[in-house]
Design a protein around this motif. Structure first.
Motif, PDB file in Angstrom:
ATOM      1  N   LYS A  95     -34.939  25.098  17.930  1.00 49.79           N
ATOM      2  CA  LYS A  95     -35.243  23.806  18.527  1.00 49.79           C
ATOM      3  C   LYS A  95     -33.993  22.993  18.786  1.00 49.79           C
ATOM      4  CE  LYS A  95     -39.894  23.376  16.583  1.00 49.79           C
ATOM      5  NZ  LYS A  95     -40.758  22.607  15.660  1.00 49.79           N
ATOM      6  N   GLN A  96     -32.945  23.251  18.021  1.00 52.22           N
ATOM      7  CA  GLN A  96     -31.713  22.479  18.210  1.00 52.22           C
ATOM      8  C   GLN A  96     -31.033  22.879  19.526  1.00 52.22           C
ATOM      9  OE1 GLN A  96     -29.510  23.296  14.699  1.00 52.22           O
ATOM     10  NE2 GLN A  96     -30.528  21.723  13.484  1.00 52.22           N
ATOM     11  N   TYR A  97     -30.318  21.939  20.096  1.00 55.71           N
ATOM     12  CA  TYR A  97     -29.717  22.102  21.429  1.00 55.71           C
ATOM     13  C   TYR A  97     -28.191  22.175  21.265  1.00 55.71           C
ATOM     14  CZ  TYR A  97     -29.080  21.417  26.442  1.00 55.71           C
ATOM     15  OH  TYR A  97     -28.751  21.566  27.749  1.00 55.71           O
ATOM     16  N   TYR A  98     -27.576  23.296  21.641  1.00 56.10           N
ATOM     17  CA  TYR A  98     -26.139  23.530  21.473  1.00 56.10           C
ATOM     18  C   TYR A  98     -25.433  23.452  22.835  1.00 56.10           C
ATOM     19  CZ  TYR A  98     -27.194  25.355  16.819  1.00 56.10           C
ATOM     20  OH  TYR A  98     -27.591  25.489  15.547  1.00 56.10           O
ATOM     21  N   PHE A  99     -24.329  22.816  22.862  1.00 61.42           N
ATOM     22  CA  PHE A  99     -23.502  22.802  24.072  1.00 61.42           C
ATOM     23  C   PHE A  99     -22.035  22.675  23.670  1.00 61.42           C
ATOM     24  CE2 PHE A  99     -24.818  18.518  23.184  1.00 61.42           C
ATOM     25  CZ  PHE A  99     -23.701  17.726  23.406  1.00 61.42           C
ATOM     26  N   THR A 100     -21.143  23.119  24.582  1.00 59.55           N
ATOM     27  CA  THR A 100     -19.692  23.208  24.310  1.00 59.55           C
ATOM     28  C   THR A 100     -18.925  22.480  25.408  1.00 59.55           C
ATOM     29  OG1 THR A 100     -20.003  25.351  23.269  1.00 59.55           O
ATOM     30  CG2 THR A 100     -17.740  24.749  23.895  1.00 59.55           C
ATOM     31  N   VAL A 101     -17.910  21.725  24.992  1.00 60.77           N
ATOM     32  CA  VAL A 101     -17.015  21.030  25.932  1.00 60.77           C
ATOM     33  C   VAL A 101     -15.705  21.808  25.991  1.00 60.77           C
ATOM     34  CG1 VAL A 101     -15.832  18.889  26.478  1.00 60.77           C
ATOM     35  CG2 VAL A 101     -18.072  18.821  25.366  1.00 60.77           C
ATOM     36  N   LEU A 102     -15.362  22.324  27.156  1.00 56.18           N
ATOM     37  CA  LEU A 102     -14.143  23.100  27.362  1.00 56.18           C
ATOM     38  C   LEU A 102     -13.095  22.196  28.015  1.00 56.18           C
ATOM     39  CD1 LEU A 102     -15.743  26.370  28.742  1.00 56.18           C
ATOM     40  CD2 LEU A 102     -15.045  25.906  26.401  1.00 56.18           C
ATOM     41  N   PHE A 103     -11.916  22.113  27.401  1.00 54.47           N
ATOM     42  CA  PHE A 103     -10.860  21.226  27.887  1.00 54.47           C
ATOM     43  C   PHE A 103      -9.875  21.993  28.751  1.00 54.47           C
ATOM     44  CE2 PHE A 103     -12.035  17.587  25.406  1.00 54.47           C
ATOM     45  CZ  PHE A 103     -12.653  18.127  24.278  1.00 54.47           C
ATOM     46  N   GLY A 104      -9.234  21.239  29.624  1.00 54.10           N
ATOM     47  CA  GLY A 104      -8.231  21.842  30.503  1.00 54.10           C
ATOM     48  C   GLY A 104      -6.874  21.987  29.849  1.00 54.10           C
ATOM     49  N   HIS A 105      -6.705  21.450  28.624  1.00 52.90           N
ATOM     50  CA  HIS A 105      -5.418  21.539  27.939  1.00 52.90           C
ATOM     51  C   HIS A 105      -5.146  22.974  27.533  1.00 52.90           C
ATOM     52  CE1 HIS A 105      -5.167  17.196  27.748  1.00 52.90           C
ATOM     53  NE2 HIS A 105      -6.399  17.173  27.283  1.00 52.90           N
ATOM     54  N   GLU A 106      -3.912  23.366  27.631  1.00 50.33           N
ATOM     55  CA  GLU A 106      -3.526  24.715  27.229  1.00 50.33           C
ATOM     56  C   GLU A 106      -3.431  24.787  25.716  1.00 50.33           C
ATOM     57  OE1 GLU A 106      -0.571  26.303  29.785  1.00 50.33           O
ATOM     58  OE2 GLU A 106       0.137  27.638  28.210  1.00 50.33           O
ATOM     59  N   GLY A 107      -4.173  25.670  25.115  1.00 50.08           N
ATOM     60  CA  GLY A 107      -4.122  25.835  23.673  1.00 50.08           C
ATOM     61  C   GLY A 107      -5.084  24.963  22.904  1.00 50.08           C
ATOM     62  N   GLN A 108      -5.832  24.013  23.562  1.00 53.29           N
ATOM     63  CA  GLN A 108      -6.748  23.137  22.835  1.00 53.29           C
ATOM     64  C   GLN A 108      -8.097  23.834  22.661  1.00 53.29           C
ATOM     65  OE1 GLN A 108      -7.025  19.231  24.381  1.00 53.29           O
ATOM     66  NE2 GLN A 108      -8.597  18.556  22.965  1.00 53.29           N
ATOM     67  N   LYS A 109      -8.597  23.834  21.444  1.00 52.36           N
ATOM     68  CA  LYS A 109      -9.841  24.518  21.142  1.00 52.36           C
ATOM     69  C   LYS A 109     -11.018  23.750  21.738  1.00 52.36           C
ATOM     70  CE  LYS A 109      -8.143  26.561  16.845  1.00 52.36           C
ATOM     71  NZ  LYS A 109      -8.360  26.694  15.389  1.00 52.36           N
ATOM     72  N   PRO A 110     -12.094  24.449  22.130  1.00 47.52           N
ATOM     73  CA  PRO A 110     -13.275  23.773  22.688  1.00 47.52           C
ATOM     74  C   PRO A 110     -14.008  22.988  21.604  1.00 47.52           C
ATOM     75  CG  PRO A 110     -13.666  26.124  22.473  1.00 47.52           C
ATOM     76  CD  PRO A 110     -12.225  25.906  22.148  1.00 47.52           C
ATOM     77  N   LEU A 111     -14.738  22.009  22.028  1.00 44.08           N
ATOM     78  CA  LEU A 111     -15.520  21.145  21.141  1.00 44.08           C
ATOM     79  C   LEU A 111     -16.962  21.622  21.180  1.00 44.08           C
ATOM     80  CD1 LEU A 111     -15.851  18.621  19.371  1.00 44.08           C
ATOM     81  CD2 LEU A 111     -16.153  17.303  21.477  1.00 44.08           C
ATOM     82  N   GLU A 112     -17.471  22.090  20.044  1.00 46.78           N
ATOM     83  CA  GLU A 112     -18.833  22.591  19.947  1.00 46.78           C
ATOM     84  C   GLU A 112     -19.719  21.522  19.315  1.00 46.78           C
ATOM     85  OE1 GLU A 112     -17.158  27.001  18.858  1.00 46.78           O
ATOM     86  OE2 GLU A 112     -19.201  26.555  18.341  1.00 46.78           O
ATOM     87  N   LEU A 113     -20.806  21.179  20.002  1.00 48.99           N
ATOM     88  CA  LEU A 113     -21.714  20.102  19.569  1.00 48.99           C
ATOM     89  C   LEU A 113     -23.149  20.599  19.592  1.00 48.99           C
ATOM     90  CD1 LEU A 113     -20.150  17.219  21.681  1.00 48.99           C
ATOM     91  CD2 LEU A 113     -19.757  17.659  19.263  1.00 48.99           C
ATOM     92  N   ARG A 114     -23.988  19.906  18.860  1.00 53.51           N
ATOM     93  CA  ARG A 114     -25.437  20.198  18.896  1.00 53.51           C
ATOM     94  C   ARG A 114     -26.216  18.915  18.622  1.00 53.51           C
ATOM     95  NH1 ARG A 114     -26.493  23.463  13.193  1.00 53.51           N
ATOM     96  NH2 ARG A 114     -26.542  21.613  11.846  1.00 53.51           N
ATOM     97  N   CYS A 115     -27.437  18.891  19.100  1.00 53.11           N
ATOM     98  CA  CYS A 115     -28.319  17.755  18.865  1.00 53.11           C
ATOM     99  C   CYS A 115     -29.722  18.279  18.615  1.00 53.11           C
ATOM    100  CB  CYS A 115     -28.281  16.786  20.052  1.00 53.11           C
ATOM    101  SG  CYS A 115     -28.807  17.516  21.596  1.00 53.11           S
ATOM    102  N   GLU A 116     -30.586  17.390  18.175  1.00 47.79           N
ATOM    103  CA  GLU A 116     -31.926  17.812  17.756  1.00 47.79           C
ATOM    104  C   GLU A 116     -32.877  17.942  18.942  1.00 47.79           C
ATOM    105  OE1 GLU A 116     -30.600  18.141  14.001  1.00 47.79           O
ATOM    106  OE2 GLU A 116     -32.575  18.681  14.739  1.00 47.79           O
ATOM    107  N   GLU A 117     -32.724  17.105  19.949  1.00 50.07           N
ATOM    108  CA  GLU A 117     -33.666  17.082  21.070  1.00 50.07           C
ATOM    109  C   GLU A 117     -33.000  17.660  22.316  1.00 50.07           C
ATOM    110  OE1 GLU A 117     -36.625  15.594  18.727  1.00 50.07           O
ATOM    111  OE2 GLU A 117     -36.755  16.240  20.818  1.00 50.07           O
TER     112      GLU A 117
END
Length: 1198
Positions: A95-117
């Motif tokens: 039921k949880q909703y997962y999404f990832t933010v990918l940055f244009g910076h070289e070497g910067q790790k992506p930001l992984e987030l989730r929410c309930e709805e």
């Protein structure tokens, strides 16, 4: 890739406040941690293109922020969970909703987030997508493509309009001509047909047909023209021209910026300082102003003219002709030579002037001008240093997009070649100037001065602390213990090695150096280096055990004084081996140069410069080698680019071996070849010298002259010649009328000008016996030997048993002439291989024999054998010389490569089995074998791992019970242990900047980690105190520790402490700093100025130049230099040649690092102090430190 953003803390907090109040999207989200698969719930707020997250909804300070510009957001599936069953936990996970933010910076790790709805997740994704400005970026790209397309059409239309304009002018001329012809024809018709009636009007249908035909012709022409234009726009030529135009536009912008920088330098600094120098109380003199700014005003005038010419060319765009501008500019760019040559001196004068408070205050006032944009004067003085390379890069890019048939192609290539030549000249002059400045810096440190350092041919090799053993009468060593305090204190000497001299100085309490009154300046041409004392000498019995085999002798034989001996002790065997290797290499170079000078200048018409000129491979560029104009220590042009084969050929050239070339080659060979290839080449030189050595090298080694005339001695008898020397011995050939008198030989002894020419291939007949004079080989340790030349007939009469013994001896070299004997002082003749003549001795014998005719029994076969003998012995000496240097100064190569070590051992054992091996060669081979095969028994150096184990079981000490002296000494000891452990291989290839840096450069990363740990410990210790007074006392104590580190030359420790005190968590504590004394603040400012990074650490570099090891420099300074060299210069040229100039620059930095690594501190290890310094439980992380700082002194309300 996003551009860097500048912001301060207040700005960020204000944006976070707006995000909390007016954010486009706010709410709780779960954020995945970086170190593990854990999820932490944070409160997020999105404001414009910035995403803030807080620990909770009520938190006032954001825990972090992300710039969303240029990022992308996408949904990701739920991660599988190992412990989840098929029941409800799996359903709740889905039921949880997962999404990832990918940055244009070289070497910067992506930001992984989730929410309930799911609806909430979609809203967040949509909001992040809008905040990334992706649609605007795409629209901008589309508009840019349309703009480029329209620009291309406009360019094409302008060209077409220009062509049509010329066609119209031609058509107008043609129409006028046709009109005149029509008028003439009409007049003729009227005269011929005066009564012709007017023609009837044309048929309307025909008129319509003609109109349709005209329209179709126009439409077809326009369509064809449009197709031609479109095809050209998409063609490679048009694309190349667009790029070429873009390069030109960029060059114009860069030139405009450079002229603006020069304008600020001249009008913002130079001219105001000139006015200040003319005031009543000048803060600076006119000479200093001229020394600082040099000819920068002339450079500004030149580039203003060039910039005006560029703008005039742009006004005529799209017709761009630049070659003539560079033709005008090139002859005037020589003014950069003076600026580049004196740039370092300019910065030094500026640093000295800044010591004047009035000048420093005035300069800061000028630097505060808004036009400077926060840049310092040193920055503006550095800009001209990069202008010539910038022009070369621009021309290189311009030529890449210029067709070969282009009208400017040849002119631009000529301009690029001239600029590259000017750049090489400037680089060589900078190298020479740096060497001269180093010598002058040492000369200024010596109170009495030293004239020999004013010689531009003197090249600095190494410096360090050695202990001179005092001596008493008869050369006996005084019986002193190595560990005695008086010997260490009274006998400590600062020693400096140059290519021609060895300086021994004492240091006064004020830091000044004083040359020893006797033996302070040793000319290496008069020195003999003895590694181990002779076993038979009474004064040296037991000295090896007394001094731990750390002593070595330098026997000095000045021509105008009695000989004397200098005995020196090294701190360790490694340092002894390094000093021995460098001194012997310098002696070898001097004596090899002297040998060439005597043989080629005195005995023949071939001088040393002529010898170099005779071999074009030594100074003329070829397809596989390129030379610079700078000469090395052997007076041969330095190599700029070369193939690997030519570098190996230079390494094994028998005529000379420059110590700077050898050091550079051994430091950097793994960049362009392998150790196996180098060892294989040395093995070939030893086993097959005649096939491995270049033919030209052999020809010039046995150079001949056309004049073979010689005179004979009156008495025809041989004087007895005796000399003890180190390998290789000096060569001199002399004659005397006395048959009994013995004469010492040296490189300074002139040869008789009447001697015959050097000729080893032909023999001249003579009716009278000849006398041959040569120096003796190195005798056995227990006696002095004499090499005597006896005619064959006399030898057969006087000593028949010795002759028979020699002929029957299976160990006698077949190439040694029969009439030569190695005679002991008692009159016996040695007949074994251990008493063979040395290569230089045989060379001298062959030289004298060639000049005076062959003695009876010395036929052409023996002469050829003697020539082969000389080559074999010289080749063996060269191989042993390189191996000795390799093993003694680069032992890490063999510790890390066991196969290489075994191959070298096999080669040395093979050399020892040679029956023709000379005594000195046998001893040298045995020493190399011993150094390579035995384990280092005297390695008393502590390692960081050993110290950690020693401190595990000790009771912890607290900061208050430790004195500042104890802390500074142990910090210095730890810093030097960590710095010393770095192998020089890790400085190659920028391994510390790669993704696998921990595997490629583990010791560099350990050094960086140790620096951070020590800095964190200082900051944590200060923040542990709750009251203001304790924190102020802690700061004062740490500043005192930093000052003691400075006195101990531990500048890495100084930077560790000052960087901790400058952290935001400590720097913001105004109440605490108010309790710190003014003296402590002034001392801290002085320390920060010493280790400041301004001007590429110019103050720290100057300090390191003037201090003697032991010292611990800041490693980051050298890593920055190496990174600058690696990024700005390729390892190989476009033709595949090794960039040896780059290797030389890298080697120079590595040698400076190793100089500080090899000299250890004499500091006793105190486990109770190091246990405190290495206790990581005392360290507080950066975020906690800042939170503590806010609790101690809360932020004032706005």
């Amino acid at each position: 890739m996003q551009k860097s953003v500048r912001y301060n803390e207040g700005h960020a907090l204000y944006l976070a406040y707006l995000a909390r109040k007016e954010g486009a999207k706010r709410g709780f989200l779960s954020k995945k941690a970086a170190e593990a698969s854990r999820w932490h719930e944070k409160w997020f707020a999105l404001y414009q293109n910035v995403l803030f997250y807080f620990e909770g909804e009520q938190s006032g300070r954001p825990a972090g922020m992300y710039l969303l510009e240029g990022c992308s957001c996408e949904r990701t599936p739920a991660p599988p969970r190992a412990g989840a069953g098929p029941g409800g936990s799996r359903d709740s996970l889905d039921k949880q909703y997962y999404f990832t933010v990918l940055f244009g910076h070289e070497g910067q790790k992506p930001l992984e987030l989730r929410c309930e709805e799911e609806q909430d997740g979609k809203e967040w994704m949509e909001a992040i997508h809008q905040a990334s400005y992706a649609d605007i970026s795409i629209e901008r790209e589309v508009l840019m493509q349309k703009y480029i397309h329209l620009v291309q059409i406009v360019e094409t239309e302008k060209i077409a309009a220009n062509q049509l304009r010329h066609q119209l002018e031609d058509q107008d001329t043609e129409i006028e001509r046709l009109k005149s012809e029509i008028i003439a024809l009409n007049k003729t018709k009227e005269r011929m047909r005066p009564y012709q009636s007017n023609q009837e009007d044309e048929d309307p249908d025909i008129k319509k047909i003609k109109k349709v035909q005209s329209f179709m012709r126009g439409w077809l022409c326009r369509r064809k023209w449009k197709t031609i234009v479109q095809d050209y726009i998409c063609s490679p030529h048009a694309e190349s021209m667009r790029k070429r135009n873009q390069i030109v536009f960029t060059m114009v912008e860069a030139e405009s910026e450079y002229v603006h920088q020069l304008y600020i330098l001249v009008n913002g600094f130079l001219r105001p300082l000139r006015m200040a120098a003319s005031s009543k109380k000048p803060p600076i003199s006119h000479d200093d102003v001229s020394s600082i700014f040099l000819n920068s005003e002339t450079i500004m005038f030149l580039h203003e003219i060039f910039h005006q010419g560029l703008k005039a060319r742009i006004a005529n765009w799209p017709t761009l002709i630049l070659a003539d501008l560079f033709d005008i500019l090139l002859p005037m760019l020589n003014i950069y030579q003076e600026f580049v040559r004196n740039h370092q001196y300019s910065l030094q004068v500026l640093a000295n002037c800044k010591q004047n408070r009035d000048f420093d205050k005035l300069l800061k006032q000028y630097e505060a001008n808004p036009a400077c944009e926060g840049r310092m004067l040193e920055t503006f003085l550095t800009y001209p240093m990069f202008q010539i390379p910038r022009y070369i890069i621009t021309l290189h890019e311009l030529l890449a997009h210029t067709p070969h048939e282009h009208v400017e192609r040849k002119s631009l290539e000529f301009a690029k070649s001239k600029l590259e030549e000017l750049s090489r000249v400037m680089h060589d002059e900078v190298s020479d100037t740096e060497n001269i400045r180093k010598n002058l810096a040492i000369e200024r440190m010596i109170v009495e001065g030293c004239d020999i350092l004013l010689d531009t041919s003197q090249t600095f090799i190494r410096q360090g602390s050695l202990i001179q053993v005092p001596s008493v009468e008869r050369g006996k060593l005084s019986k002193v213990r190595l560990g005695s305090l008086s010997l260490k204190k009274e006998g400590e000497r600062q020693c400096f090695l140059f290519t021609k001299h060895f300086l021994i100085c004492t240091r006064s309490s004020g830091g000044k150096l004083h040359l020893l009154k006797t033996g302070g300046v040793l000319s290496l041409i008069q020195c003999t280096l003895i590694e181990e004392p002779d076993a038979s000498d009474d004064d040296s019995k037991g000295s090896g055990h007394m001094f731990g085999h750390l002593d070595f002798k330098i026997v000095v034989e000045p021509p105008d004084a009695a000989p004397f001996t200098v005995v020196l002790l090294a701190p360790s065997r490694q340092e002894k081996a390094a000093w021995m290797s460098d001194i012997s290499q310098c002696v070898d170079n001097i004596r090899c140069n002297g040998l060439m000078t005597i043989v080629f200048e005195e005995n023949s018409k071939v001088t040393v410069p002529h010898m170099i000129k005779s071999d074009a491979r030594l100074h003329k560029d070829d397809i596989d080698i390129c030379f610079s104009k700078t000469l090395n220590s052997c007076k041969v042009p330095q190599i700029r680019y070369a193939s690997v084969e030519r570098l190996l050929e230079r390494l094994t050239d028998l005529r000379f071996l420059s110590i700077d070339f050898l050091n550079t080659f051994l430091h950097t060979y793994r960049i362009f070849t392998t150790a196996t290839v180098v060892l294989s080449k040395l093995s070939d030189i030893y086993k097959r010298p005649f096939t491995s050595i270049p033919v030209r090298s052999l020809e010039l080694f046995f150079a001949t002259s056309q004049n073979n005339r010689g005179e004979h001695l009156v008495d025809g008898k041989s004087p007895r010649l005796c000399r003890k020397f180190s390998s290789p011995p000096p060569l001199a050939v002399s004659r005397t009328s006395s048959p009994v008198r013995a004469r010492k030989l040296s490189l300074t002894s002139p040869l008789n000008s009447r001697m015959g020419a050097l000729d080893l291939t032909t023999s001249s007949s003579s009716s009278s016996p000849t006398t041959i004079h040569s120096p003796a080989a190195s005798p056995p340790p227990h006696s002095a030997a004499v090499l005597e030349s006896v005619p064959a007939d006399r030898a057969g009469v006087e000593n028949p048993p010795a002759v028979d013994t020699t002929e029957l001896s299976p160990c006698r070299s077949p190439s040694t002439p029969r009439h030569l004997r190695y005679r002991q002082p008692g009159g016996q003749v040695a007949d074994n291989a251990h008493c063979s003549v040395s290569p230089a001795s045989a060379f001298a014998i062959a030289t004298a024999a060639a000049g005076h005719g062959s003695p009876p029994g010395f036929n052409n076969t023996e002469r050829t054998c003697d020539k082969e003998f000389i080559i074999r012995r010289t080749a063996t000496n060269r191989v042993l010389n390189v191996l000795r240097h390799w093993v003694s100064k680069h032992a890490q190569d063999f510790e890390l490569n066991n196969e290489l070590k075994m191959n070298v051992l096999n080669l040395l054992e093979e050399v020892l089995r040679d029956p023709d091996l000379l005594p000195q060669e046998r001893k040298a081979t045995a020493n190399i074998l011993r150094a390579l095969s035995q384990e280092d028994q005297d390695d008393i150096h502590l390692k960081l791992e050993d110290i950690i184990q020693m401190t595990d079981c000790l009771k912890a000490e607290c900061f208050e019970t430790l004195s500042a002296m104890e802390l500074a000494e142990q910090i210095t000891l730890l810093d030097h242990i960590v710095f010393r452990s770095i192998p020089y291989e890790e400085f190659l290839g920028q391994g510390w900047m790669k993704l696998d840096k921990n595997e490629r450069t583990p010791y560099v990363m350990k050094t960086s980690q140790h620096f951070n740990d020590m800095s964190n410990l200082v900051a944590s210790q200060i923040m542990n105190y709750a009251d203001v007074s304790s924190r102020a006392n802690a700061i004062e104590k740490w500043v005192a520790v930093a000052d003691i580190c400075r006195c101990l030359h531990n500048y890495n420790g100084v930077l560790e402490i000052t960087s901790a005190l400058n952290r935001s968590a400590i720097y913001r504590l105004k109440k605490t700093w108010a309790k710190v004394s003014k003296q402590t603040k002034a001392l801290m400012d002085k320390l920060q100025k010493t280790v400041s990074s301004e001007g590429r650490f110019k103050n720290l570099r100057e300090t390191l130049k003037n201090c003697n090891p032991p010292a611990v420099p800041y490693l980051g300074m050298y890593l920055t230099d190496l990174a600058f060299i690696e990024e700005g210069t390729p390892n190989f040229t476009e033709e595949g040649l090794v960039n040896f100039s780059k290797m030389r620059m890298i080697s120079h930095i590595i040698r400076e690092i190793r100089q500080f690594q090899q000299t250890s501190y004499r500091i006793d290890h105190q486990p109770k102090v190091t246990q405190y310094l290495l206790d990581k439980t005392l360290i507080i992380d950066e975020d906690t430190l800042y939170e503590l700082s806010l609790k101690i002194e809360p932020r004032l309300p706005a």
